[in-house]
Design an enzyme around this catalytic site. Structure first.
Site, PDB file in Angstrom:
ATOM      1  N   CYS A   1       0.842  -1.202   0.000  1.00 60.73           N
ATOM      2  CA  CYS A   1       0.000   0.000   0.000  1.00 60.73           C
ATOM      3  C   CYS A   1       0.877   1.251   0.000  1.00 60.73           C
ATOM      4  CB  CYS A   1      -0.907  -0.018   1.236  1.00 60.73           C
ATOM      5  SG  CYS A   1      -1.848   1.496   1.461  1.00 60.73           S
TER       6      CYS A   1
ATOM      7  N   CYS B   1      -0.329   4.100   2.305  1.00 59.75           N
ATOM      8  CA  CYS B   1      -0.027   3.875   3.727  1.00 59.75           C
ATOM      9  C   CYS B   1       1.454   4.103   4.030  1.00 59.75           C
ATOM     10  CB  CYS B   1      -0.360   2.439   4.146  1.00 59.75           C
ATOM     11  SG  CYS B   1      -1.888   1.798   3.464  1.00 59.75           S
ATOM     12  N   ASP B   2       2.331   3.689   3.129  1.00 61.58           N
ATOM     13  CA  ASP B   2       3.750   3.593   3.490  1.00 61.58           C
ATOM     14  C   ASP B   2       4.718   4.499   2.720  1.00 61.58           C
ATOM     15  OD1 ASP B   2       3.042   1.634   5.293  1.00 61.58           O
ATOM     16  OD2 ASP B   2       3.310  -0.006   3.861  1.00 61.58           O
TER      17      ASP B   2
END
Ligand code: NAP
Length: 314
Positions: free
Chosen positions: A134, A137-138
């Protein structure tokens, strides 16, 4: 114990759309969500093809609005992870990780899908230590670093673009021949124009290497068999999705890949059980088509309940 008219499993776009329709239709409606409502759309930064929003809106922004709209129509959001499903019978029953049993007269399965794991050496070991599924997200963890992206579908190309906002260099590993990408043309053109994106053609990843964190990726050229090492700090896998149906797939008609088969009313082979969104066998998996499924499923559930009520008074 509360018996809901409509219980929706999963609070992604399909589930939230169903909740808006169910709540507005005055059904006693609840959504069971195991994490953050919004599903994959809430982890997608670019959502520029959702009508009416476009550039400047992110997936999380849009999903927050849907959640608020569902709650405004009195749909409850229950936080639990459903582990057991009893779908047959007039009253459907599911049991959550918390041990709570939930009952409902109708149910919409909107569990969505999850990233496919490729299963190469090092992938599991370095998950969360450089291996990710993701970008939204990261990506921020990779500021000014080098990352590789595996895959060439819409997700891989869109997420690679997003990664360039943070990373110094993004190398996309494509198993197809030169410039024969699967992703949509618009995304592909803009990726080609991005100076931070590098391409490795006709190659597949074979091993993620590292010590405490990822340090490189081994890739194999499928034409020559030659293996080369790409130095990188992160590896993002976008090699397709799998439906989250394993806990109930044996109770329902499904295809070979475990996607649930429905009719055009989103009805499954069990009365009162509907399926909506990415876990369904369908042509196009997008936020807009998930919303479509959710709306139809909730409307069909309402009609199903009304018919049952009518039959019971006869
Ligand atoms: P996808 O379309 O199934 O693409 C998966 C990619 O992974 C393919 O390019 C595939 O290569 C590659 N792949 C699979 N196994 C591999 C392996 N062993 N080694 C290397 N590469 C491998 O999945 P997705 O991109 O997650 O998209 C899922 C659905 O969501 C699609 O319907 C997509 O259109 C939709 N979506 C749309 C948007 C948008 O409209 N902007 C954004 C995200 C997702 P091959 O091509 O060679 O098979």
């Amino acid at each position: 114990m509360t018996i809901y008219d409509l219980l929706i499993i999963g609070g992604g776009p399909a589930g939230l759309a169903a909740a808006i329709y169910g709540g507005r239709g005055k059904l006693k409606t609840a959504v069971i969500e195991k994490g953050m409502p919004g599903g994959q759309a809430a982890t997608t930064n670019e959502l520029e093809n959702y009508p009416g929003f476009g550039k400047g809106f992110t997936g999380p922004d849009i999903m927050q609005k849907w959640l608020a709209q569902a709650q405004a129509f009195d749909a409850e959001i229950l936080y639990d992870d459903v582990l057991e499903y009893r779908l047959k019978g007039d009253i459907k029953e599911v049991k959550g990780m918390t041990g709570t049993v939930y009952q409902a007269k109708s149910i919409i399965l909107a569990n969505g899908s999850e990233p496919r794991i490729l299963g190469i050496p090092g992938e599991k070991e370095f998950r969360g230590r450089g291996v990710s599924y993701c970008a939204t997200c990261d990506a921020a963890f990779f500021k000014d670093l080098k990352v590789t992206v595996i895959g060439n579908g819409d997700t891989a190309i869109d997420e690679a673009q997003y990664l360039t906002k943070f990373a110094q260099e993004v190398t996309i590993i494509v198993r197809r021949p030169y410039k024969q990408l699967r992703a949509n043309k618009r995304s592909v053109e803009s990726a080609y124009a991005n100076p931070k994106i590098k391409w490795v053609w006709e190659s597949v990843p074979v091993e993620v290497k590292g010590d405490q964190v990822v340090t490189s990726l081994l890739v194999q050229n499928t034409a020559t068999g030659e293996i080369s090492e790409i130095t990188c700090d992160g590896v993002f896998f976008f090699v397709g999705m799998l439906p989250r149906t394993e806990l109930f797939v044996d109770q329902l008609d499904h295809n070979e890949q475990n996607y649930i088969i429905t009719d055009e009313k989103m009805a499954t082979n069990i009365d009162g059980v509907f399926a909506a969104g990415d876990l369904r066998e369908k042509y196009l998996r997008q936020v807009i088509t998930a919303a479509n499924d959710g709306a139809i499923a909730a409307y069909a559930a309402e009609k199903y309940l009304a018919q049952k009520e009518e039959n019971s008074v006869k």
